[in-house]
Write an enzyme that holds these catalytic residues in place. Sequence first.
Site, PDB file in Angstrom:
ATOM      1  N   LEU A  51       9.061 -34.992  12.783  1.00 47.05           N
ATOM      2  CA  LEU A  51       8.145 -34.054  13.429  1.00 47.05           C
ATOM      3  C   LEU A  51       7.359 -34.787  14.512  1.00 47.05           C
ATOM      4  O   LEU A  51       6.611 -35.716  14.222  1.00 47.05           O
ATOM      5  CB  LEU A  51       7.175 -33.462  12.398  1.00 47.05           C
ATOM      6  CG  LEU A  51       7.831 -32.666  11.274  1.00 47.05           C
ATOM      7  CD1 LEU A  51       6.777 -32.188  10.275  1.00 47.05           C
ATOM      8  CD2 LEU A  51       8.579 -31.455  11.833  1.00 47.05           C
ATOM      9  N   ASP A  52       7.564 -34.352  15.762  1.00 47.33           N
ATOM     10  CA  ASP A  52       6.815 -34.944  16.875  1.00 47.33           C
ATOM     11  C   ASP A  52       5.513 -34.168  17.008  1.00 47.33           C
ATOM     12  O   ASP A  52       5.513 -32.943  17.148  1.00 47.33           O
ATOM     13  CB  ASP A  52       7.625 -34.847  18.174  1.00 47.33           C
ATOM     14  CG  ASP A  52       8.950 -35.607  18.089  1.00 47.33           C
ATOM     15  OD1 ASP A  52       9.904 -35.206  18.781  1.00 47.33           O
ATOM     16  OD2 ASP A  52       9.021 -36.595  17.332  1.00 47.33           O
ATOM     17  N   LEU A  53       4.407 -34.888  16.957  1.00 45.42           N
ATOM     18  CA  LEU A  53       3.102 -34.216  16.910  1.00 45.42           C
ATOM     19  C   LEU A  53       2.183 -34.582  18.070  1.00 45.42           C
ATOM     20  O   LEU A  53       2.155 -35.716  18.516  1.00 45.42           O
ATOM     21  CB  LEU A  53       2.350 -34.613  15.625  1.00 45.42           C
ATOM     22  CG  LEU A  53       2.974 -34.311  14.282  1.00 45.42           C
ATOM     23  CD1 LEU A  53       2.093 -34.874  13.172  1.00 45.42           C
ATOM     24  CD2 LEU A  53       3.142 -32.814  14.091  1.00 45.42           C
TER      25      LEU A  53
END
Lengths: 201, 256
Positions: free
Chosen positions: B130-132
């Site tokens: 998950l790129d946040l």
Amino acid sequence: MICIIDYGLGNVTAIKNALDFLNVKSFISSNIEDIQNISKFILPGVGTFDDAMNKLKKNNLDNFIKTKIKDKNTTLLGICVGMQVLANTSEEGNSKGLGLIDGDLVKFNYQKNNKIPHLGWNFVYEKDNIKLFDNIDDPKFYFLHSYYIKNTNLKTNVSFSKFGEFEFIAAVNYKNIFGVQFHPEKSHDYGLKLFKNFAKL
Amino acid sequence: MRPIPRIIPCLLINENHLVKTINFQNEIYVGDPINAIKIFNEKEVDEILVIDISASKIEKEPNFDLISKIARECRMPLCYSGGIKNISQAQTIIHFGVEKIGISSAILSNERFVSSLANEIGNQSVAVILDLKYDDNDKKFKIFFNNGRTKYHNNADDFLNKILLQQPGEIIFNSIDRDGTLMGYDERILETFYNKINCPITLLGGANTYDQMKSIAEKYSSVGFGVGSKFTLNGKFKAVLISYISKNEKYEFFES
């Protein structure tokens, strides 16, 4: 000459690389005709129990292994799922295992501070003497699994590891059958030494 | 005895090259991926995460040739991510000798992908990346896909809940804000998400000091530390230097 059984699951290449590095002769095969006369096998495995059993059955390797292992001169090393299929059953699936190691696979219980799967490097504690660990100081290997083998009979030699508070079987040996829950092919030097020991058996 | 946490070099690949970015931009060429793997082998690293940022372009298959070369070379566990859209690609990659598959954008078009992939290769081998980015207005983390180009329309929680039900083997939180900055991990990620997650977590983005890793490991168990710039670049002028924590440093920091 070691045969790395390729039944469609697991990193046959990494195992071959490790053996090549050790100058141990090996080849990869899934063809029963080609491996009739081989006496040392490695059964790798990354995947699910049912998938592994289905793939073994598809190639008739399940019967081949069960028959071949009756010959005392044959030695087999199962790795991760390759070890798990040697057992009787697994909570992970519906298939019956090969039943060569008397035991059943169960899933780790929830532990607050240890998330499942058991993932990472961990120490192995020897209880019974399993020749795979000869001359390996403080054996440490890479684990990646949610299921472990339980209820092995007293004639099966075992080594343990600890996941949180929980001690579980990390390696088994019954007569000419060996199994390791961890991945020696991805455990650097410790794994290389284990393969060397297996090759020497 | 507390287990020593996993410290995981992260290699970014674009086409056949190793690259580094800052906040997912300003790519610089770092070197040859196979060379880096060889060096990490010698340094006996815990495991490696390889992310191909060019592979997530539409219609592009993962670079099977490069992946198989990397896997063949790797003497430690390998997680590959980048452009995996279907089970067949994942199976091919696992068969090369890769332990874990990292998926991200594929889940957008196939909500059950984690489950269906896990059925084939086992839950332990499915990692979700998950790129946040932290939204200062909403005071919330937003998830991005396609290398930070597409923002997820809902809350991060919403997405996370969907995938947690499918029991992934690992969740890798990649902070776009901290990427390439060496500013330290964004611990707000753990404060926000840790208690909701039942599988191992890996932090990525901003890794700098072992002190921070130790302090995080003392508060949160089963957290792995992904490290990019710190292990690939060195000094003010960002010279390429492949490095890793030595065994002694590891024991000193995490055993004491």
